[in-house]
Write an enzyme that holds these catalytic residues in place. Structure first.
Site, PDB file in Angstrom:
ATOM      1  N   ASP A   1     -37.567  11.022 -54.938  1.00 11.14           N
ATOM      2  CA  ASP A   1     -37.497  11.377 -56.358  1.00 11.14           C
ATOM      3  C   ASP A   1     -36.288  10.730 -57.040  1.00 11.14           C
ATOM      4  O   ASP A   1     -35.233  10.566 -56.414  1.00 11.14           O
ATOM      5  CB  ASP A   1     -37.401  12.912 -56.484  1.00 11.14           C
ATOM      6  CG  ASP A   1     -37.579  13.375 -57.909  1.00 11.14           C
ATOM      7  OD1 ASP A   1     -38.165  12.636 -58.728  1.00 11.14           O
ATOM      8  OD2 ASP A   1     -37.133  14.497 -58.212  1.00 11.14           O
TER       9      ASP A   1
ATOM     10  N   LEU B   1     -42.283   5.209 -34.155  1.00 16.57           N
ATOM     11  CA  LEU B   1     -42.189   6.096 -35.324  1.00 16.57           C
ATOM     12  C   LEU B   1     -43.573   6.377 -35.917  1.00 16.57           C
ATOM     13  O   LEU B   1     -44.372   5.455 -36.114  1.00 16.57           O
ATOM     14  CB  LEU B   1     -41.313   5.426 -36.389  1.00 16.57           C
ATOM     15  CG  LEU B   1     -41.208   6.157 -37.727  1.00 16.57           C
ATOM     16  CD1 LEU B   1     -40.392   7.440 -37.581  1.00 16.57           C
ATOM     17  CD2 LEU B   1     -40.578   5.263 -38.798  1.00 16.57           C
TER      18      LEU B   1
ATOM     19  N   SER C   1     -48.286  12.109 -56.122  1.00 15.75           N
ATOM     20  CA  SER C   1     -48.910  13.435 -56.061  1.00 15.75           C
ATOM     21  C   SER C   1     -50.188  13.449 -56.899  1.00 15.75           C
ATOM     22  O   SER C   1     -50.381  12.593 -57.780  1.00 15.75           O
ATOM     23  CB  SER C   1     -47.937  14.498 -56.593  1.00 15.75           C
ATOM     24  OG  SER C   1     -47.862  14.417 -58.002  1.00 15.75           O
TER      25      SER C   1
ATOM     26  N   HIS D   1     -39.338   2.300 -59.895  1.00 18.35           N
ATOM     27  CA  HIS D   1     -40.287   2.423 -58.775  1.00 18.35           C
ATOM     28  C   HIS D   1     -40.181   1.217 -57.841  1.00 18.35           C
ATOM     29  O   HIS D   1     -40.315   1.348 -56.629  1.00 18.35           O
ATOM     30  CB  HIS D   1     -41.710   2.580 -59.311  1.00 18.35           C
ATOM     31  CG  HIS D   1     -41.900   3.859 -60.089  1.00 18.35           C
ATOM     32  ND1 HIS D   1     -41.432   5.073 -59.645  1.00 18.35           N
ATOM     33  CD2 HIS D   1     -42.482   4.106 -61.295  1.00 18.35           C
ATOM     34  CE1 HIS D   1     -41.725   6.020 -60.524  1.00 18.35           C
ATOM     35  NE2 HIS D   1     -42.360   5.452 -61.540  1.00 18.35           N
TER      36      HIS D   1
HETATM   37  C1  FPP Z   1     -40.710  10.208 -58.333  1.00 17.23           C
HETATM   38  O1  FPP Z   1     -39.670   9.759 -59.151  1.00 17.23           O
HETATM   39  C2  FPP Z   1     -41.217   9.067 -57.570  1.00 17.23           C
HETATM   40  C3  FPP Z   1     -42.506   8.670 -57.572  1.00 17.23           C
HETATM   41  C4  FPP Z   1     -43.555   9.364 -58.329  1.00 17.23           C
HETATM   42  C5  FPP Z   1     -42.911   7.476 -56.811  1.00 17.23           C
HETATM   43  C6  FPP Z   1     -42.216   7.317 -55.517  1.00 17.23           C
HETATM   44  C7  FPP Z   1     -42.603   6.039 -54.864  1.00 17.23           C
HETATM   45  C8  FPP Z   1     -41.748   5.246 -54.212  1.00 17.23           C
HETATM   46  C9  FPP Z   1     -40.334   5.583 -54.049  1.00 17.23           C
HETATM   47  C10 FPP Z   1     -42.171   4.007 -53.519  1.00 17.23           C
HETATM   48  C11 FPP Z   1     -43.416   4.263 -52.758  1.00 17.23           C
HETATM   49  C12 FPP Z   1     -43.536   3.501 -51.553  1.00 17.23           C
HETATM   50  C13 FPP Z   1     -44.702   3.338 -50.910  1.00 17.23           C
HETATM   51  C14 FPP Z   1     -44.713   2.696 -49.606  1.00 17.23           C
HETATM   52  C15 FPP Z   1     -45.980   3.762 -51.483  1.00 17.23           C
HETATM   53  P1  FPP Z   1     -39.802   9.956 -60.711  1.00 17.23           P
HETATM   54  O2  FPP Z   1     -40.491   8.773 -61.259  1.00 17.23           O
HETATM   55  O3  FPP Z   1     -40.446  11.262 -61.012  1.00 17.23           O
HETATM   56  O4  FPP Z   1     -38.286   9.954 -61.118  1.00 17.23           O
HETATM   57  P2  FPP Z   1     -37.630  10.832 -62.264  1.00 17.23           P
HETATM   58  O5  FPP Z   1     -37.744  12.275 -61.831  1.00 17.23           O
HETATM   59  O6  FPP Z   1     -36.216  10.340 -62.274  1.00 17.23           O
HETATM   60  O7  FPP Z   1     -38.360  10.537 -63.536  1.00 17.23           O
END
Ligand code: FPP
Length: 250
Positions: free
Chosen positions: A21, A132, A66, A38
């Site tokens: 997050d 892993l 999600s 991202h």
């Molecule tokens: C939440 O942060 C993050 C996500 C919804 C995406 C997470 C995905 C990655 C870190 C990379 C994924 C990697 C693979 C291999 C699929 P947010 O966007 O809600 O952040 P914020 O709360 O600061 O707005």
């Protein structure tokens, strides 16, 4: 090769789960669009998968998308949808050589056929690996998974293949997407937020929680090590008593 400073005592978690997050805030602080966060988040994911090896972690489960993330703007959803494909296309050969077994938890509904193909290839190619165990929760929701399991059992009852009295916690666990995974020992959430956000709701029954004040794109091996050190200080009793308290009570 394992990091010689890695935690090796029994207090080390077998299964670490992480809510990745803070990508959006990381980008915003830099005056950049959220998709930039991202992309940086994907780099952090690569770092932490490599670090998990070094820390001797057996199971690593990462929350990447999600069932509620569909409610974001279409351009951001498109970027998030492209991440696992990019990860598998560039990294799967190396992960396979390193003995990583890949699983993707979650519904395939709404995913492109190309992405479904990449996921199936990654899972099939690494199926025999014994290093892993990396699970990516993608288009995953704990509530949706529990509902799917309940529906599957109800259908088995309706078809005469099961009786209601047969259902217990162990059987229900086997109907979930996580049926092949041990329960998480620790759930880590960086970014300062302190909630589960529909991640591993059933599986988290006895998980420890570690919240860290760092945004995911900045997360590195030292943050992971710090989280594991916090975990090692926890006293896990699973609803029972510590041995010394059993003696004192008798
Ligand atoms: C939440 O942060 C993050 C996500 C919804 C995406 C997470 C995905 C990655 C870190 C990379 C994924 C990697 C693979 C291999 C699929 P947010 O966007 O809600 O952040 P914020 O709360 O600061 O707005």
């Amino acid at each position: 090769m394992a990091d010689p400073t890695a935690l090796t005592d029994p207090a080390s978690p077998l299964h670490v789960a992480i809510v990745m997050d803070g990508n959006g805030r990381w980008a915003k602080r830099r005056g950049m669009p959220r998709v930039f966060g991202h992309q940086a988040g994907l780099e952090a994911t690569r770092r932490i998968v490599a670090a998990a090896h070094g820390q001797g972690i057996g199971w690593l489960t990462l929350y990447a998308f999600s069932t509620e993330n569909w409610n974001r703007p279409a351009s951001e959803v498109a970027e998030l949808m492209s991440l696992p494909g990019r990860f598998f296309e560039t990294d799967i050969g190396r992960l396979h050589r390193e003995g990583v077994r890949v699983r993707v938890l979650g519904s395939r509904e709404g995913l492109t056929p190309k992405l479904c193909g990449l996921i199936e290839d990654a899972e099939a190619r690494t199926r025999g690996n014994t290093g892993l165990n990396l699970s990516i929760a993608f288009n995953y929701g704990g509530q949706a998974d529990i509902v799917a399991a309940a529906r599957a059992f109800a259908e088995a009852v309706a078809a005469g293949r099961a009786a209601p009295a047969q259902l217990d916690e162990a059987m229900f666990s086997h109907l979930l997407a996580t049926r092949d995974l041990p329960p998480p020992d620790v759930i880590i959430r960086p970014s300062g937020e302190q909630r589960l956000s529909n991640f591993l709701l059933w599986e988290a029954a006895y998980a420890e929680f570690v919240f860290q004040d760092v945004l995911w794109p900045d997360y590195d091996a030292d943050h992971l090590k710090a989280a594991l050190q916090i975990f090692a200080t926890r006293d896990r009793r699973y609803g029972a008593l510590a041995p010394e308290d059993v003696l004192a009570a008798s």
